[in-house]
Design a protein around this motif. Structure first.
Motif, PDB file in Angstrom:
ATOM      1  N   MET A 177      87.499  11.138  40.020  1.00 20.48           N
ATOM      2  CA  MET A 177      88.658  11.194  40.915  1.00 20.48           C
ATOM      3  C   MET A 177      89.765  12.080  40.350  1.00 20.48           C
ATOM      4  O   MET A 177      90.407  12.811  41.093  1.00 20.48           O
ATOM      5  CB  MET A 177      89.196   9.786  41.195  1.00 20.48           C
ATOM      6  CG  MET A 177      88.518   9.094  42.354  1.00 20.48           C
ATOM      7  SD  MET A 177      88.322  10.134  43.832  1.00 20.48           S
ATOM      8  CE  MET A 177      90.016  10.614  44.157  1.00 20.48           C
ATOM      9  N   ASP A 178      89.978  12.013  39.027  1.00 18.38           N
ATOM     10  CA  ASP A 178      91.001  12.881  38.432  1.00 18.38           C
ATOM     11  C   ASP A 178      90.635  14.350  38.634  1.00 18.38           C
ATOM     12  O   ASP A 178      91.492  15.192  38.924  1.00 18.38           O
ATOM     13  CB  ASP A 178      91.170  12.569  36.946  1.00 18.38           C
ATOM     14  CG  ASP A 178      91.997  11.311  36.720  1.00 18.38           C
ATOM     15  OD1 ASP A 178      92.706  10.886  37.657  1.00 18.38           O
ATOM     16  OD2 ASP A 178      91.950  10.759  35.611  1.00 18.38           O
ATOM     17  N   TYR A 179      89.351  14.657  38.501  1.00 14.07           N
ATOM     18  CA  TYR A 179      88.902  16.037  38.743  1.00 14.07           C
ATOM     19  C   TYR A 179      89.098  16.404  40.217  1.00 14.07           C
ATOM     20  O   TYR A 179      89.667  17.448  40.541  1.00 14.07           O
ATOM     21  CB  TYR A 179      87.426  16.203  38.341  1.00 14.07           C
ATOM     22  CG  TYR A 179      86.803  17.425  38.961  1.00 14.07           C
ATOM     23  CD1 TYR A 179      87.131  18.705  38.500  1.00 14.07           C
ATOM     24  CD2 TYR A 179      85.947  17.325  40.059  1.00 14.07           C
ATOM     25  CE1 TYR A 179      86.609  19.835  39.105  1.00 14.07           C
ATOM     26  CE2 TYR A 179      85.419  18.446  40.668  1.00 14.07           C
ATOM     27  CZ  TYR A 179      85.751  19.699  40.196  1.00 14.07           C
ATOM     28  OH  TYR A 179      85.250  20.817  40.806  1.00 14.07           O
ATOM     29  N   LEU A 180      88.629  15.536  41.104  1.00 16.62           N
ATOM     30  CA  LEU A 180      88.688  15.854  42.538  1.00 16.62           C
ATOM     31  C   LEU A 180      90.125  16.048  43.008  1.00 16.62           C
ATOM     32  O   LEU A 180      90.407  16.899  43.848  1.00 16.62           O
ATOM     33  CB  LEU A 180      88.005  14.746  43.352  1.00 16.62           C
ATOM     34  CG  LEU A 180      86.477  14.716  43.257  1.00 16.62           C
ATOM     35  CD1 LEU A 180      85.932  13.402  43.816  1.00 16.62           C
ATOM     36  CD2 LEU A 180      85.863  15.897  43.995  1.00 16.62           C
ATOM     37  N   LYS A 181      91.064  15.254  42.456  1.00 18.94           N
ATOM     38  CA  LYS A 181      92.458  15.322  42.911  1.00 18.94           C
ATOM     39  C   LYS A 181      93.216  16.532  42.361  1.00 18.94           C
ATOM     40  O   LYS A 181      94.242  16.903  42.907  1.00 18.94           O
ATOM     41  CB  LYS A 181      93.216  14.051  42.498  1.00 18.94           C
ATOM     42  CG  LYS A 181      92.954  12.863  43.388  1.00 18.94           C
ATOM     43  CD  LYS A 181      93.395  13.074  44.829  1.00 18.94           C
ATOM     44  CE  LYS A 181      94.910  13.108  45.012  1.00 18.94           C
ATOM     45  NZ  LYS A 181      95.262  13.322  46.434  1.00 18.94           N
ATOM     46  N   SER A 182      92.745  17.095  41.254  1.00 15.85           N
ATOM     47  CA  SER A 182      93.578  18.132  40.631  1.00 15.85           C
ATOM     48  C   SER A 182      92.905  19.488  40.499  1.00 15.85           C
ATOM     49  O   SER A 182      93.579  20.515  40.533  1.00 15.85           O
ATOM     50  CB  SER A 182      94.013  17.676  39.239  1.00 15.85           C
ATOM     51  OG  SER A 182      92.870  17.541  38.419  1.00 15.85           O
ATOM     52  N   ARG A 183      91.581  19.521  40.350  1.00  9.81           N
ATOM     53  CA  ARG A 183      90.938  20.791  40.018  1.00  9.81           C
ATOM     54  C   ARG A 183      89.846  21.225  40.982  1.00  9.81           C
ATOM     55  O   ARG A 183      89.368  22.349  40.902  1.00  9.81           O
ATOM     56  CB  ARG A 183      90.325  20.694  38.613  1.00  9.81           C
ATOM     57  CG  ARG A 183      91.373  20.501  37.538  1.00  9.81           C
ATOM     58  CD  ARG A 183      90.754  20.333  36.171  1.00  9.81           C
ATOM     59  NE  ARG A 183      91.788  20.151  35.162  1.00  9.81           N
ATOM     60  CZ  ARG A 183      91.534  19.829  33.905  1.00  9.81           C
ATOM     61  NH1 ARG A 183      90.295  19.661  33.495  1.00  9.81           N
ATOM     62  NH2 ARG A 183      92.542  19.674  33.053  1.00  9.81           N
ATOM     63  N   ALA A 184      89.406  20.343  41.833  1.00  8.76           N
ATOM     64  CA  ALA A 184      88.307  20.709  42.735  1.00  8.76           C
ATOM     65  C   ALA A 184      88.774  21.814  43.691  1.00  8.76           C
ATOM     66  O   ALA A 184      89.944  21.848  44.079  1.00  8.76           O
ATOM     67  CB  ALA A 184      87.847  19.484  43.519  1.00  8.76           C
ATOM     68  N   PRO A 185      87.883  22.732  44.043  1.00  9.96           N
ATOM     69  CA  PRO A 185      88.271  23.865  44.892  1.00  9.96           C
ATOM     70  C   PRO A 185      88.501  23.480  46.353  1.00  9.96           C
ATOM     71  O   PRO A 185      87.661  23.687  47.208  1.00  9.96           O
ATOM     72  CB  PRO A 185      87.114  24.860  44.745  1.00  9.96           C
ATOM     73  CG  PRO A 185      86.109  24.243  43.872  1.00  9.96           C
ATOM     74  CD  PRO A 185      86.500  22.835  43.574  1.00  9.96           C
ATOM     75  N   PHE A 186      89.668  22.907  46.582  1.00 11.11           N
ATOM     76  CA  PHE A 186      90.134  22.635  47.947  1.00 11.11           C
ATOM     77  C   PHE A 186      91.502  23.284  48.079  1.00 11.11           C
ATOM     78  O   PHE A 186      92.213  23.485  47.082  1.00 11.11           O
ATOM     79  CB  PHE A 186      90.310  21.128  48.188  1.00 11.11           C
ATOM     80  CG  PHE A 186      89.025  20.349  48.249  1.00 11.11           C
ATOM     81  CD1 PHE A 186      88.247  20.356  49.389  1.00 11.11           C
ATOM     82  CD2 PHE A 186      88.620  19.600  47.158  1.00 11.11           C
ATOM     83  CE1 PHE A 186      87.065  19.622  49.455  1.00 11.11           C
ATOM     84  CE2 PHE A 186      87.433  18.866  47.221  1.00 11.11           C
ATOM     85  CZ  PHE A 186      86.658  18.880  48.361  1.00 11.11           C
ATOM     86  N   TRP A 187      91.868  23.551  49.333  1.00 12.69           N
ATOM     87  CA  TRP A 187      93.224  24.004  49.631  1.00 12.69           C
ATOM     88  C   TRP A 187      93.771  23.036  50.659  1.00 12.69           C
ATOM     89  O   TRP A 187      93.174  22.820  51.709  1.00 12.69           O
ATOM     90  CB  TRP A 187      93.202  25.455  50.129  1.00 12.69           C
ATOM     91  CG  TRP A 187      92.704  26.338  49.034  1.00 12.69           C
ATOM     92  CD1 TRP A 187      93.432  26.868  48.007  1.00 12.69           C
ATOM     93  CD2 TRP A 187      91.337  26.727  48.800  1.00 12.69           C
ATOM     94  NE1 TRP A 187      92.606  27.560  47.156  1.00 12.69           N
ATOM     95  CE2 TRP A 187      91.328  27.493  47.612  1.00 12.69           C
ATOM     96  CE3 TRP A 187      90.132  26.496  49.457  1.00 12.69           C
ATOM     97  CZ2 TRP A 187      90.154  28.037  47.090  1.00 12.69           C
ATOM     98  CZ3 TRP A 187      88.967  27.030  48.955  1.00 12.69           C
ATOM     99  CH2 TRP A 187      88.990  27.796  47.778  1.00 12.69           C
ATOM    100  N   LYS A 188      94.923  22.467  50.321  1.00 17.13           N
ATOM    101  CA  LYS A 188      95.444  21.321  51.075  1.00 17.13           C
ATOM    102  C   LYS A 188      96.714  21.702  51.811  1.00 17.13           C
ATOM    103  O   LYS A 188      97.655  22.234  51.224  1.00 17.13           O
ATOM    104  CB  LYS A 188      95.725  20.182  50.075  1.00 17.13           C
ATOM    105  CG  LYS A 188      96.225  18.937  50.716  1.00 17.13           C
ATOM    106  CD  LYS A 188      96.033  17.705  49.839  1.00 17.13           C
ATOM    107  CE  LYS A 188      96.400  17.854  48.381  1.00 17.13           C
ATOM    108  NZ  LYS A 188      96.194  16.596  47.648  1.00 17.13           N
TER     109      LYS A 188
END
Lengths: 147, 79
Positions: free
Chosen positions: A111-122
């Motif tokens: 979750m820490d990875y998904l919330k901060s570093r995963a390649p999404f643009w929000k």
């Protein structure tokens, strides 16, 4: 290990049931469900953009690293993309391990990875317009705990 | 022809998300994009913007074969 990006709402309970099925040696399954917040009416909707084929591959690499690091039996990740209404599930993470500590820690790590570093643009759609969001300092320091 | 993809604020800024551009390498592609839209050209060279060629991140120069996909990725926000 399966990583899915979907533009459709999903039902977390069904994912937990399917993930727990037919396991003989798994003693612990930890799950996390992230929901879109309404921010007291300030956020009308959240919009997440991904790069199909790139975003899922990057998440899969980190999930594989989690399997090795925490000696997991399995990982399941589902992440919404597109427009997400307040109250809807944004992300589902499940980890399976022999014992609970590894399952909990791996879920937290992912979750820490998904919330901060995963390649999404929000993008956040508010009553007064839309704006692109960057990770918060808290998201970054949470992710750095695992470096 | 390279297939160029823009994401996040870059796509909003440019007003397009996908376009085919004739370029044999990344530098030529950047020049072509900047010639067409100077503000976008500057944004693409800005801090934190990464480039993926056929879905693999590259640093610096890259040769672009026909049909190559080039994606410009602004700083990632996480989910």
């Amino acid at each position: 290990m399966i990583v899915t990006l979907t533009d459709q709402p999903f039902e977390p309970g069904a994912l937990v049931t399917a993930f727990c099925a037919d396991r003989q040696e798994t003693g612990a399954v930890a799950t996390f469900v992230g929901l879109a917040r309404a921010e007291a009416g300030a956020a009308a909707a959240l919009e997440l953009e991904a790069y199909p084929g790139f975003t899922d591959a990057a998440i899969g690499e980190v999930a594989q690293a989690a399997i090795e690091r925490f000696k997991l039996h399995d990982v399941r990740i589902v992440h919404r993309i597109g427009r997400i209404a307040p109250g809807e599930a944004v992300v589902f993470v499940a980890t399976a391990a022999g014992h609970r500590r590894e399952a909990f820690e791996a879920c937290d790590f992912l979750m820490d990875y998904l919330k901060s570093r995963a390649p999404f643009w929000k993008k956040e759609h508010c009553p007064d317009g839309a704006r692109w969001i960057e990770p918060t300092d808290r998201d970054r320091t949470d992710a750095e705990r695992w470096d | 022809m390279a297939r160029v993809l823009l994401f996040g604020r870059l796509a909003d800024q440019a007003g397009w998300r996908e376009r085919s551009i004739d370029a044999g390498d990344l530098a030529t592609l950047r020049s072509a994009l900047a010639a067409d839209d100077a503000v976008l050209g500057e944004a693409l060279a800005g801090p934190g913007v990464q480039v993926a060629v056929d879905k693999a991140l590259v640093r610096g120069e890259a040769i672009l074969a026909a049909g190559t996909e080039v994606a410009f990725l602004p700083p990632m926000s996480g989910g």
